[in-house]
Design a protein around this motif. Structure first.
Motif, PDB file in Angstrom:
ATOM      1  N   LYS A 184     -23.234  -8.911  27.500  1.00  0.00           N
ATOM      2  CA  LYS A 184     -22.250  -7.671  27.855  1.00  0.00           C
ATOM      3  C   LYS A 184     -21.211  -7.566  26.563  1.00  0.00           C
ATOM      4  O   LYS A 184     -20.900  -6.363  26.563  1.00  0.00           O
ATOM      5  N   TRP A 185     -20.901  -8.290  25.647  1.00  0.00           N
ATOM      6  CA  TRP A 185     -20.241  -8.054  24.393  1.00  0.00           C
ATOM      7  C   TRP A 185     -21.371  -8.247  23.318  1.00  0.00           C
ATOM      8  O   TRP A 185     -21.173  -9.379  22.452  1.00  0.00           O
ATOM      9  N   PRO A 186     -22.056  -7.457  23.019  1.00  0.00           N
ATOM     10  CA  PRO A 186     -23.219  -7.750  22.002  1.00  0.00           C
ATOM     11  C   PRO A 186     -22.437  -7.823  20.448  1.00  0.00           C
ATOM     12  O   PRO A 186     -21.299  -6.999  20.363  1.00  0.00           O
ATOM     13  N   THR A 187     -22.819  -8.567  19.620  1.00  0.00           N
ATOM     14  CA  THR A 187     -22.177  -8.837  18.311  1.00  0.00           C
ATOM     15  C   THR A 187     -22.811  -8.113  17.346  1.00  0.00           C
ATOM     16  O   THR A 187     -23.908  -8.209  17.186  1.00  0.00           O
ATOM     17  N   GLN A 188     -22.149  -7.776  16.416  1.00  0.00           N
ATOM     18  CA  GLN A 188     -22.471  -6.938  15.198  1.00  0.00           C
ATOM     19  C   GLN A 188     -22.756  -8.105  14.126  1.00  0.00           C
ATOM     20  O   GLN A 188     -23.382  -7.823  13.027  1.00  0.00           O
ATOM     21  N   HIS A 189     -21.749  -9.042  14.102  1.00  0.00           N
ATOM     22  CA  HIS A 189     -21.566 -10.113  13.205  1.00  0.00           C
ATOM     23  C   HIS A 189     -21.950 -11.482  13.897  1.00  0.00           C
ATOM     24  O   HIS A 189     -20.924 -12.361  13.873  1.00  0.00           O
ATOM     25  N   PRO A 190     -23.015 -11.980  14.339  1.00  0.00           N
ATOM     26  CA  PRO A 190     -23.173 -13.199  14.877  1.00  0.00           C
ATOM     27  C   PRO A 190     -22.812 -14.252  14.081  1.00  0.00           C
ATOM     28  O   PRO A 190     -22.774 -15.296  14.536  1.00  0.00           O
ATOM     29  N   GLU A 191     -22.673 -14.323  12.829  1.00  0.00           N
ATOM     30  CA  GLU A 191     -22.230 -15.338  11.988  1.00  0.00           C
ATOM     31  C   GLU A 191     -20.836 -15.630  11.761  1.00  0.00           C
ATOM     32  O   GLU A 191     -20.260 -16.537  11.437  1.00  0.00           O
ATOM     33  N   ARG A 192     -20.234 -14.665  12.640  1.00  0.00           N
ATOM     34  CA  ARG A 192     -18.509 -14.830  12.718  1.00  0.00           C
ATOM     35  C   ARG A 192     -18.037 -15.457  13.786  1.00  0.00           C
ATOM     36  O   ARG A 192     -18.866 -15.198  14.906  1.00  0.00           O
ATOM     37  N   LEU A 193     -16.828 -15.784  14.042  1.00  0.00           N
ATOM     38  CA  LEU A 193     -16.532 -16.292  15.252  1.00  0.00           C
ATOM     39  C   LEU A 193     -15.903 -15.137  16.073  1.00  0.00           C
ATOM     40  O   LEU A 193     -15.477 -14.066  15.900  1.00  0.00           O
ATOM     41  N   GLN A 194     -16.503 -15.166  17.442  1.00  0.00           N
ATOM     42  CA  GLN A 194     -16.290 -14.228  18.410  1.00  0.00           C
ATOM     43  C   GLN A 194     -15.001 -14.586  19.033  1.00  0.00           C
ATOM     44  O   GLN A 194     -14.857 -15.504  19.759  1.00  0.00           O
ATOM     45  N   LEU A 195     -14.214 -13.686  18.920  1.00  0.00           N
ATOM     46  CA  LEU A 195     -12.945 -13.541  19.853  1.00  0.00           C
ATOM     47  C   LEU A 195     -13.089 -12.502  21.231  1.00  0.00           C
ATOM     48  O   LEU A 195     -13.052 -11.459  20.746  1.00  0.00           O
ATOM     49  N   TYR A 196     -12.666 -13.149  22.157  1.00  0.00           N
ATOM     50  CA  TYR A 196     -12.833 -12.361  23.503  1.00  0.00           C
ATOM     51  C   TYR A 196     -11.503 -12.187  23.961  1.00  0.00           C
ATOM     52  O   TYR A 196     -10.926 -13.319  24.422  1.00  0.00           O
ATOM     53  N   SER A 197     -10.687 -11.025  23.927  1.00  0.00           N
ATOM     54  CA  SER A 197      -9.334 -11.262  24.156  1.00  0.00           C
ATOM     55  C   SER A 197      -8.497  -9.678  24.641  1.00  0.00           C
ATOM     56  O   SER A 197      -9.473  -8.782  24.826  1.00  0.00           O
ATOM     57  N   LEU A 198      -7.566  -9.809  24.654  1.00  0.00           N
ATOM     58  CA  LEU A 198      -6.472  -8.631  24.803  1.00  0.00           C
ATOM     59  C   LEU A 198      -5.327  -8.893  24.195  1.00  0.00           C
ATOM     60  O   LEU A 198      -4.935 -10.040  24.115  1.00  0.00           O
ATOM     61  N   PRO A 199      -4.446  -7.734  23.663  1.00  0.00           N
ATOM     62  CA  PRO A 199      -3.518  -7.865  23.085  1.00  0.00           C
ATOM     63  C   PRO A 199      -2.249  -8.310  23.828  1.00  0.00           C
ATOM     64  O   PRO A 199      -1.251  -7.703  24.082  1.00  0.00           O
TER      65      PRO A 199
END
Length: 236
Positions: free
Chosen positions: A12-27
Protein backbone atom coordinates in the motif's frame (compact mmCIF):
# COMPACT_ATOMS: atom_id res chain seq x y z
CA UNK A 1 19.29 -4.06 -2.06
CA UNK A 2 17.11 -4.45 1.03
CA UNK A 3 13.95 -6.45 0.34
CA UNK A 4 10.88 -5.50 2.37
CA UNK A 5 8.35 -7.26 0.13
CA UNK A 6 7.55 -9.76 2.89
CA UNK A 7 5.77 -6.96 4.74
CA UNK A 8 2.24 -6.39 3.35
CA UNK A 9 2.33 -2.71 4.34
CA UNK A 10 4.82 -2.03 1.55
CA UNK A 11 2.17 -2.95 -1.03
CA UNK A 12 0.00 0.00 0.00
CA UNK A 13 2.94 2.30 0.70
CA UNK A 14 5.67 1.35 -1.80
CA UNK A 15 9.10 2.43 -0.69
CA UNK A 16 11.50 4.40 -2.83
CA UNK A 17 14.31 3.78 -0.34
CA UNK A 18 13.99 0.28 1.15
CA UNK A 19 17.36 0.65 2.84
CA UNK A 20 15.94 3.42 5.03
CA UNK A 21 13.71 3.18 8.07
CA UNK A 22 10.06 3.49 7.02
CA UNK A 23 7.83 5.78 9.09
CA UNK A 24 4.05 5.37 8.80
CA UNK A 25 2.52 8.39 10.43
CA UNK A 26 0.55 11.62 10.45
CA UNK A 27 1.59 14.92 12.10
CA UNK A 28 -0.42 14.43 15.30
CA UNK A 29 1.15 14.78 18.77
CA UNK A 30 2.00 11.07 18.88
CA UNK A 31 3.08 11.02 15.25
CA UNK A 32 5.50 13.92 15.46
CA UNK A 33 7.25 12.42 18.46
CA UNK A 34 8.89 9.99 16.08
CA UNK A 35 9.51 12.37 13.17
CA UNK A 36 11.13 14.84 15.58
CA UNK A 37 13.22 12.05 17.05
CA UNK A 38 14.36 10.94 13.62
CA UNK A 39 15.24 14.50 12.67
CA UNK A 40 17.17 14.97 15.90
CA UNK A 41 19.26 11.81 15.59
CA UNK A 42 19.86 12.14 11.85
CA UNK A 43 18.86 8.59 10.98
CA UNK A 44 17.85 8.28 7.30
CA UNK A 45 14.16 7.50 6.96
CA UNK A 46 11.30 7.60 4.50
CA UNK A 47 8.01 9.07 5.76
CA UNK A 48 4.75 7.53 4.59
CA UNK A 49 1.52 9.44 5.16
CA UNK A 50 -1.30 7.49 6.80
CA UNK A 51 -4.48 9.34 5.89
CA UNK A 52 -7.21 9.15 8.50
CA UNK A 53 -9.65 10.86 6.13
CA UNK A 54 -9.31 7.79 3.90
CA UNK A 55 -9.24 5.30 6.81
CA UNK A 56 -5.74 4.17 5.89
CA UNK A 57 -5.23 3.11 9.50
CA UNK A 58 -7.99 0.50 9.10
CA UNK A 59 -6.59 -1.03 5.93
CA UNK A 60 -5.38 -4.65 6.05
CA UNK A 61 -1.91 -3.47 5.06
CA UNK A 62 -1.60 -1.07 7.99
CA UNK A 63 -3.15 -3.54 10.41
CA UNK A 64 -0.53 -6.08 9.36
CA UNK A 65 2.04 -3.76 10.95
CA UNK A 66 -0.05 -2.40 13.82
CA UNK A 67 -3.14 -4.41 14.78
CA UNK A 68 -4.11 -1.56 17.11
CA UNK A 69 -4.67 0.71 14.05
CA UNK A 70 -2.84 3.70 15.53
CA UNK A 71 0.00 5.83 14.23
CA UNK A 72 2.94 6.02 14.32
CA UNK A 73 4.53 2.74 13.31
CA UNK A 74 7.93 1.98 11.83
CA UNK A 75 9.59 -0.68 9.76
CA UNK A 76 13.35 -0.68 10.24
CA UNK A 77 15.17 -2.75 7.60
CA UNK A 78 18.26 -2.72 9.81
CA UNK A 79 16.84 -3.96 13.07
CA UNK A 80 18.52 -6.07 15.76
CA UNK A 81 20.75 -8.72 14.28
CA UNK A 82 20.52 -7.03 10.88
CA UNK A 83 16.94 -8.23 10.43
CA UNK A 84 13.92 -6.00 9.67
CA UNK A 85 11.93 -4.90 12.71
CA UNK A 86 8.32 -3.69 12.68
CA UNK A 87 7.34 -1.64 15.72
CA UNK A 88 4.36 0.37 16.91
CA UNK A 89 3.57 2.55 19.98
CA UNK A 90 5.37 5.88 19.95
CA UNK A 91 6.97 5.42 23.36
CA UNK A 92 8.45 2.07 22.40
CA UNK A 93 9.71 3.56 19.13
CA UNK A 94 11.43 6.43 20.96
CA UNK A 95 13.23 4.02 23.26
CA UNK A 96 14.20 1.79 20.35
CA UNK A 97 15.63 4.66 18.30
CA UNK A 98 17.48 6.07 21.32
CA UNK A 99 19.08 2.72 22.06
CA UNK A 100 19.79 2.00 18.39
CA UNK A 101 21.74 5.24 17.97
CA UNK A 102 22.98 5.86 21.50
CA UNK A 103 21.31 9.28 21.52
CA UNK A 104 18.82 11.18 23.70
CA UNK A 105 18.62 8.57 26.45
CA UNK A 106 21.19 8.80 29.26
CA UNK A 107 23.67 5.94 29.55
CA UNK A 108 23.79 6.20 33.33
CA UNK A 109 21.29 3.61 34.62
CA UNK A 110 19.67 5.88 37.22
CA UNK A 111 19.24 8.76 34.76
CA UNK A 112 17.98 6.34 32.11
CA UNK A 113 15.20 5.06 34.34
CA UNK A 114 14.33 8.59 35.43
CA UNK A 115 13.98 9.56 31.77
CA UNK A 116 11.77 6.55 31.11
CA UNK A 117 9.69 7.56 34.13
CA UNK A 118 8.85 10.87 32.45
CA UNK A 119 8.20 9.12 29.16
CA UNK A 120 5.60 6.99 30.98
CA UNK A 121 4.19 10.16 32.54
CA UNK A 122 3.36 11.33 29.04
CA UNK A 123 2.02 8.02 27.82
CA UNK A 124 -0.15 7.31 30.84
CA UNK A 125 -1.22 10.83 31.75
CA UNK A 126 -0.46 13.76 29.48
CA UNK A 127 -1.46 12.13 26.19
CA UNK A 128 -4.75 10.54 27.28
CA UNK A 129 -5.88 13.48 29.42
CA UNK A 130 -4.98 16.23 26.93
CA UNK A 131 -6.56 14.17 24.17
CA UNK A 132 -9.86 13.82 26.04
CA UNK A 133 -9.83 17.53 26.84
CA UNK A 134 -9.38 18.27 23.14
CA UNK A 135 -12.30 16.00 22.27
CA UNK A 136 -14.73 17.61 24.70
CA UNK A 137 -13.50 21.17 24.17
CA UNK A 138 -12.85 21.50 20.45
CA UNK A 139 -14.46 18.62 18.64
CA UNK A 140 -17.59 17.52 20.49
CA UNK A 141 -18.22 20.11 23.18
CA UNK A 142 -21.27 21.51 21.45
CA UNK A 143 -22.87 18.07 21.53
CA UNK A 144 -22.72 17.82 25.32
CA UNK A 145 -24.77 20.20 27.46
CA UNK A 146 -23.30 18.60 30.56
CA UNK A 147 -19.85 20.16 30.96
CA UNK A 148 -18.72 17.83 33.73
CA UNK A 149 -16.77 15.53 31.37
CA UNK A 150 -14.91 18.49 29.89
CA UNK A 151 -14.27 20.03 33.29
CA UNK A 152 -12.93 16.74 34.62
CA UNK A 153 -10.27 16.70 31.91
CA UNK A 154 -9.56 20.41 32.34
CA UNK A 155 -8.84 19.83 36.03
CA UNK A 156 -6.64 16.81 35.36
CA UNK A 157 -4.76 18.60 32.57
CA UNK A 158 -4.09 21.52 34.90
CA UNK A 159 -2.82 19.12 37.53
CA UNK A 160 -0.45 17.48 35.05
CA UNK A 161 0.78 20.85 33.83
CA UNK A 162 1.46 21.75 37.44
CA UNK A 163 3.55 18.62 37.91
CA UNK A 164 5.48 19.42 34.75
CA UNK A 165 5.90 23.09 35.69
CA UNK A 166 7.37 22.14 39.06
CA UNK A 167 9.75 19.68 37.43
CA UNK A 168 11.02 22.26 34.95
CA UNK A 169 11.72 24.97 37.54
CA UNK A 170 15.45 25.63 37.42
CA UNK A 171 15.99 23.13 34.60
CA UNK A 172 16.62 23.62 30.89
CA UNK A 173 14.85 20.35 30.07
CA UNK A 174 12.97 17.66 31.91
CA UNK A 175 16.21 15.87 32.78
CA UNK A 176 18.07 19.09 33.57
CA UNK A 177 20.75 20.13 31.13
CA UNK A 178 20.29 17.11 28.89
CA UNK A 179 17.63 17.07 26.16
CA UNK A 180 16.07 13.60 25.96
CA UNK A 181 13.22 11.50 24.65
CA UNK A 182 11.19 12.69 27.64
CA UNK A 183 11.08 16.18 26.12
CA UNK A 184 10.30 14.78 22.69
CA UNK A 185 7.39 12.80 24.16
CA UNK A 186 5.80 15.49 26.33
CA UNK A 187 6.27 18.83 24.60
CA UNK A 188 4.42 18.05 21.34
CA UNK A 189 1.35 17.35 23.46
CA UNK A 190 1.68 20.69 25.25
CA UNK A 191 2.08 22.40 21.89
CA UNK A 192 -1.01 20.62 20.58
CA UNK A 193 -3.04 21.58 23.65
CA UNK A 194 -2.34 25.26 22.99
CA UNK A 195 -2.34 25.49 19.22
CA UNK A 196 -4.62 22.77 17.88
CA UNK A 197 -7.04 22.32 20.76
CA UNK A 198 -6.91 26.06 21.51
CA UNK A 199 -7.27 25.29 25.20
CA UNK A 200 -4.62 27.56 26.68
CA UNK A 201 -7.16 29.83 28.29
CA UNK A 202 -9.25 26.93 29.50
CA UNK A 203 -6.37 25.33 31.40
CA UNK A 204 -4.92 28.66 32.56
CA UNK A 205 -1.63 28.28 30.72
CA UNK A 206 -0.48 31.66 32.02
CA UNK A 207 0.01 29.96 35.38
CA UNK A 208 2.69 27.65 34.00
CA UNK A 209 5.58 29.92 33.09
CA UNK A 210 8.21 27.18 33.25
CA UNK A 211 6.29 25.01 30.80
CA UNK A 212 5.94 27.96 28.43
CA UNK A 213 9.65 28.71 28.66
CA UNK A 214 10.76 25.18 27.82
CA UNK A 215 8.12 24.77 25.11
CA UNK A 216 9.50 27.89 23.39
CA UNK A 217 13.02 26.46 23.54
CA UNK A 218 11.76 23.15 22.16
CA UNK A 219 9.97 24.80 19.23
CA UNK A 220 13.10 26.82 18.42
CA UNK A 221 15.05 23.66 17.63
CA UNK A 222 15.44 23.17 13.85
CA UNK A 223 14.79 19.42 14.10
CA UNK A 224 11.54 20.09 15.95
CA UNK A 225 10.43 22.62 13.37
CA UNK A 226 11.00 20.07 10.62
CA UNK A 227 9.51 17.16 12.50
CA UNK A 228 6.28 18.95 13.35
CA UNK A 229 5.30 18.89 9.66
CA UNK A 230 6.36 15.31 8.77
CA UNK A 231 4.79 13.54 7.00
CA UNK A 232 3.39 16.44 5.04
CA UNK A 233 -0.40 16.54 5.03
CA UNK A 234 -2.08 16.45 1.61
CA UNK A 235 -2.98 19.77 0.03
CA UNK A 236 -6.50 20.85 0.85
Amino acid sequence: MTDLSAFPITRKWPTQHPERLQLYSLPTPNGVKVSIMLEEIGLPYEPQLVRFDQNDQLSPEFLSLNPNNKIPAILDPNGPGGKPLALFESGAILVYLAEKTGQLLPADPAARYETLQWLMFQMGGVGPMFGQLGFFHKFAGKDYEDKRPRDRYVAESRRLLGVLNQRLAGRDWIMGGEYTIADIAILPWVNNLLNHYEAGGLVGMADFAEVQRVLAAFKARPAVQRGLTIPARPAA
